[in-house]
Design a protein around this motif. Sequence first.
Motif, mmCIF file in Angstrom:
data_model
loop_
_atom_site.group_PDB
_atom_site.id
_atom_site.type_symbol
_atom_site.label_atom_id
_atom_site.label_comp_id
_atom_site.label_asym_id
_atom_site.label_seq_id
_atom_site.Cartn_x
_atom_site.Cartn_y
_atom_site.Cartn_z
ATOM 1 N N TRP A 107 -1.311 4.087 3.715
ATOM 2 C CA TRP A 107 -0.607 3.183 4.645
ATOM 3 C C TRP A 107 0.500 3.929 5.366
ATOM 4 N N SER A 108 1.270 4.716 4.623
ATOM 5 C CA SER A 108 2.382 5.460 5.208
ATOM 6 C C SER A 108 1.885 6.477 6.233
ATOM 7 N N MET A 109 0.771 7.147 5.921
ATOM 8 C CA MET A 109 0.212 8.104 6.855
ATOM 9 C C MET A 109 -0.256 7.418 8.133
ATOM 10 N N GLU A 110 -0.879 6.265 7.992
ATOM 11 C CA GLU A 110 -1.326 5.520 9.174
ATOM 12 C C GLU A 110 -0.134 5.086 10.018
ATOM 13 N N GLN A 111 0.954 4.662 9.365
ATOM 14 C CA GLN A 111 2.141 4.300 10.140
ATOM 15 C C GLN A 111 2.672 5.505 10.904
ATOM 16 N N ALA A 112 2.706 6.674 10.254
ATOM 17 C CA ALA A 112 3.204 7.889 10.917
ATOM 18 C C ALA A 112 2.394 8.208 12.167
ATOM 19 N N ARG A 113 1.101 7.928 12.133
ATOM 20 C CA ARG A 113 0.259 8.217 13.298
ATOM 21 C C ARG A 113 0.561 7.294 14.472
ATOM 22 N N THR A 114 1.232 6.177 14.233
ATOM 23 C CA THR A 114 1.562 5.253 15.331
ATOM 24 C C THR A 114 2.821 5.677 16.085
ATOM 25 N N TYR A 115 3.550 6.666 15.558
ATOM 26 C CA TYR A 115 4.726 7.169 16.278
ATOM 27 C C TYR A 115 4.239 8.063 17.415
ATOM 28 N N LEU B 265 0.832 -1.199 0.000
ATOM 29 C CA LEU B 265 0.000 0.000 0.000
ATOM 30 C C LEU B 265 0.869 1.251 0.000
ATOM 31 N N GLN B 266 0.277 2.368 -0.374
ATOM 32 C CA GLN B 266 1.070 3.551 -0.618
ATOM 33 C C GLN B 266 0.815 4.646 0.422
ATOM 34 N N PHE B 267 0.334 5.802 -0.011
ATOM 35 C CA PHE B 267 0.322 6.976 0.845
ATOM 36 C C PHE B 267 -0.519 6.798 2.104
#
Length: 536
Positions: A314-322, A310-312
């Motif tokens: 997915w990346s945004m969701e990962q950033a929210r886990t920081y 997945l692209q953008f």
Amino acid sequence: MVKPILLHLICVALVILCGYEVKAENPYRFYTWTVTNGTLSPLGVPQQVILINGQFPGPSLDVVTNDNIVLNLINKLDQPFLLTWNGIKQRKNSWQDGVLGTNCPIPPNSNYTYQFQPKDQIGSYTYFPSTLFHKAAGGYGAFNVYSRPRIPVPYPNPDGDFTLLVGDWYNTSHKILQQTLDSGTSLPFPHGVLINGQAHATFSGDQGKTYRFRISNVGLSTTLNFRIQGHTMKLVEVEGSHTIQNIYDTLDLHVGQSVTVLVTLNQAPKDYYIVASTRFTENVLSATAVLHYTNSHTPVSGPLPSPPALQFQWSMEQARTYRWNLTANAARPNPQGSFHYGKITTTKSIVLATSAPLINGKRRYAVNGVSYINADTPLKLADYFNIPGVFSLNSIQTVPSGGAATIATSVMPASLHDFIEVIFQNNEDAMQSWHLDGYDFWVVGYGSGQWAAEKRGTYNLVDALTRHTAQVYPNSWTAILVSLDNQGMWNVRSAIWERQYLGQQFYLRVWNPVKSLANEYDIPSNALLCGKAARH
């Protein structure tokens, strides 16, 4: 006459005070770096690169919180040169920031001595050239700040420490790349990806032990995905913020950003792939390294571990886990969570929208309709010497403006101790990455589409990370909160170097009319003077 017991007590007190003063003096670390050109073949093609003390990448600066850095930089290139310290906050000291708005570039066959502290910081940072398009030729390196012994980090001491500088790379000379941009043409796609200046590298460790990996994206333009075959990564720090220690199989790392992870060598004794590959690109470029178990007799094998499909989003969701680790110490022995940023009323909101206009028939990049150009006199010197005509305050507005884009040496005024909200609005199809010199900021929100006031309801006002570089996804927004507690002239710029070079930047003048060394250090005695400041 002083009684013997009183005299003894006085002597003891003096010894204690003298001892305290000695302990309170932070150590000095002295460096001499010589910048030269050299010929190397990072991707198998001989090309001119920038070396520091004959090294590519340059030497690692491994220091301890609050160390005093005294670094004499000797420029042996045929062009003026500066280094900037990516993420080092330069408390009250924008004089040492190493960008053209604060420092005169070091002329060829000349030198300048930087003097500064990584004040109250712990973490993984970098340095790199800020002049012209030198960053495309190297000159970058790691800047690792360790904690003082009495202030432990919130994880067991690792069994080893690896630094990985990853980034896209061009075989083309930095001078030709600059000429390409000057002609109004965008850069082509990079030729490859490097890890520590190589297409292949090896990192060795013992089975069962845990190692700290400091990973920084030092490239020019592309987000990279990082992963290690058969191993997970425990995130422990992001640009000076200790994090909730989540486990990841793969991490997106945007241009200018740094992360620190722990990796335990808990697999069968063999060699494993380490991979950094471009994200959000039609053609995927990869660099591989090897994680070598010291008791391994089996070379790397099998397919490379896959990046996220997945692209953008997915990346945004990962950033929210920081998330910020609110129970951990910062560089000083006070809890990071003691500053309840989410309960502070903002004094100003700024919306920064980017565009890619044609100006005089050439491609430029603009912020709120203004494309930045460097003045011949550093803005900091013009401000200090009251030199008119170098820049004007309010030359860039705090909200997007309509009409045709213009060119200016854009400066935005702000008051010391303001607490501001900044929204980076990306109306383009390209990934963006924004950096603010002199500061950490809380990254409180990401979202798709246009930002609006009601989006504040989605902000993380409890445990958002502080960091110095924030990604902004295509046709999306990113919101940050900043406490303007560091007086000076500070560069706000794209970390994507084509965009920075062609105008996606400006300066934030954080000001207090009362001159005080408590707010800002005076001009250094060795400051280089150029442009209109050369007369002073």
